[in-house]
Design an enzyme around this catalytic site. Structure first.
Site, short mmCIF file in Angstrom:
data_model
loop_
_atom_site.label_atom_id
_atom_site.label_comp_id
_atom_site.label_asym_id
_atom_site.label_seq_id
_atom_site.Cartn_x
_atom_site.Cartn_y
_atom_site.Cartn_z
N HIS A 261 -12.75 -1.50 0.41
CA HIS A 261 -13.78 -0.53 0.01
C HIS A 261 -14.24 -0.80 -1.43
CE1 HIS A 261 -13.26 1.79 3.60
NE2 HIS A 261 -12.04 2.22 3.31
N HIS B 250 -6.43 -2.34 2.14
CA HIS B 250 -7.49 -1.61 2.83
C HIS B 250 -8.44 -0.98 1.80
CE1 HIS B 250 -9.13 1.27 5.91
NE2 HIS B 250 -9.29 2.01 4.83
N GLU B 251 -7.86 -0.29 0.82
CA GLU B 251 -8.68 0.34 -0.22
C GLU B 251 -9.38 -0.71 -1.09
OE1 GLU B 251 -9.37 3.41 -0.23
OE2 GLU B 251 -7.92 3.97 1.31
#
Length: 442
Positions: A30, A26-27
């Site tokens: 980003h 998920h990170e």
């Protein structure tokens, strides 16, 4: 693994792999989009807390931190108090559409993983039992019996959702404890509708709904394992079990009941092989929890579920949409007082479930990852302050009103978000502890 220490170790490893890995990716979403828009990323960490080790590259500190449950990305200028508008490489200096894409990339990565994992499993192919939605027998006085269902009824839909097999029925019932369900079934060619309310029961994996129905699965022998108890008993593919210890049976549910009642002792079987009758004894085998060979050396008839790339993607999207609908129904039940906050799982339950799937094999583990990844992606898109969805909501509001919200308003939004998440964390941890107490008392 037999000891409590072994179980705890495997649960810890599993939750690091499952939950930690999904939050890390998920990170990474980003991070990748931020880099694409030339935002200066200060830290990309696997884990939280104290930095253990890492390296510097391109102005970013790539680090491994103490608590390996996820990770985080820290971008230059992502805090209004630290942002310098003159620096084009800072997060808040970027255009709103770029910030939107950076924020959206994390949840999108989780959604992509959810679809990709399920599609990959579809393409590799897995062996599974295909059980129709025809009812074999109904437990007296249980919800299905009270709803008028009988053996031989074929369930075609529940609350308007088609039931393609018994797994669909089981999933729908188990996720709707205490909730009235409109069941449509066919009996003797006639379509009938009734209302069934699954009873709630605590399980090792949290509260589940039960209806008291078993599928009609004919007791035909599928694959027989070499050198197994079944092989030594002379059992062959295609044999039909007609009696156990002299008692006639019509389905696998009765065979499974007999296995449990035997407490590991040998079982006398009467088989039908073509036109001939055959009697044998299935050798003794100790009962084990989650035994990978519960039938002592054979499987019921199975099919290989395998798809081409395009079909796998289509099936994955369909299965993820089904899980998304179930998650949406659960949230709706909470807000309409039809459900209970006890349905929410916390880190202890996630660790236990992850550990159990980890011990069962790679397929259950990655399918669990797919389901959790979907939920992480959707949860982070909810318009809750401090989550990605909350930041996206602020961007959209600012885009509509064509001006930035004041620092005071943003601070109040953030405070509200922290309060909501803190309250939710207290609830799920309380549920975890309560579920552990109930489980240990059983």
């Amino acid at each position: 693994m037999s000891t409590i220490q072994d179980l705890l170790h495997s649960n810890l490893v599993a939750v690091i792999v499952v939950l930690g890995g999904l939050i890390f990716f998920h990170e990474a979403g980003h991070f990748l989009v931020a880099k694409a828009f030339k935002v200066r990323v200060l830290v990309f960490s696997f884990g939280f807390g104290k930095r253990l080790f890492g390296f510097q590259a391109g102005g970013t500190d790539y680090r491994i931190s103490l608590i390996p449950l996820g990770g985080y990305v820290r971008m230059a200028g992502d805090n209004p108090e630290e942002n310098t508008p003159a620096n084009p490489d800072e997060f808040l200096s970027k255009a709103k559409w770029q910030r939107f894409l950076i924020l959206f990339a994390g949840p999108f990565m989780n959604l992509l993983i959810a679809v990709g994992i399920f599609a990959a499993v579809d393409m590799v192919g897995i062996e599974q039992r295909k059980i129709s939605s025809v009812i074999g027998d109904v437990v007296p006085n249980d919800p299905a019996a009270k709803a008028g269902l009988r053996g031989g009824d074929r369930i075609v839909s529940i609350d308007g959702d088609a039931m393609n097999d018994f797994d669909d029925v089981k999933l729908k019932v188990s996720t709707h404890a205490g909730t009235p369900l409109h069941v449509t079934y066919v009996r003797a060619g006639q379509t009938i509708t009734t209302t069934l309310t699954p009873r709630r029961e605590e399980s090792d994996f949290g509260p589940v709904g039960l209806a008291g129905i078993h599928p009609l699965e004919e007791p035909v022998i599928g694959r027989v394992f070499p050198n197994s108890k079944a092989s030594k008993a002379g059992m062959r593919t295609g044999d039909r079990i007609v009696a156990i210890n002299g008692k006639p049976i019509v389905g696998y549910a009765e065979f499974e009941t007999a296995i449990l009642k035997s407490k590991g002792a040998a079982i006398a079987l009467d088989l039908q092989r073509g036109a001939a009758a055959y009697h044998t004894t299935l050798g003794a085998q100790p009962l084990k929890e989650n035994d990978p060979d519960p039938y002592r050396g054979f499987l019921p008839p199975t099919t290989i579920r395998k798809f081409t790339f395009g079909a796998a993607i289509a099936d994955s999207l369909q299965q993820n949409w089904k899980m998304l609908k179930l998650a949406g129904e659960a949230v709706h039940r909470l807000f309409t007082a039809q459900g209970s906050v006890k349905e929410l799982s916390g880190p202890l339950q996630i660790a236990r479930i992850s550990g159990e799937m980890f011990r069962r094999g790679w397929v259950p583990t990655v399918l669990l990852m797919s389901m959790i990844s979907l939920q992480l992606g959707i949860m982070n898109l909810l318009p809750i302050p401090v989550l990605d969805g909350g930041h996206i909501m602020v961007l959209l509001v600012e885009g509509v009103v064509r001006r930035d919200l004041s620092m005071r308003v943003k601070e109040r939004i953030q405070q509200l978000g922290f309060a909501l998440l803190a309250a939710l964390m207290i609830v799920v941890i309380y549920n975890d502890i309560l579920a552990e107490i109930v489980r240990l008392k059983r």
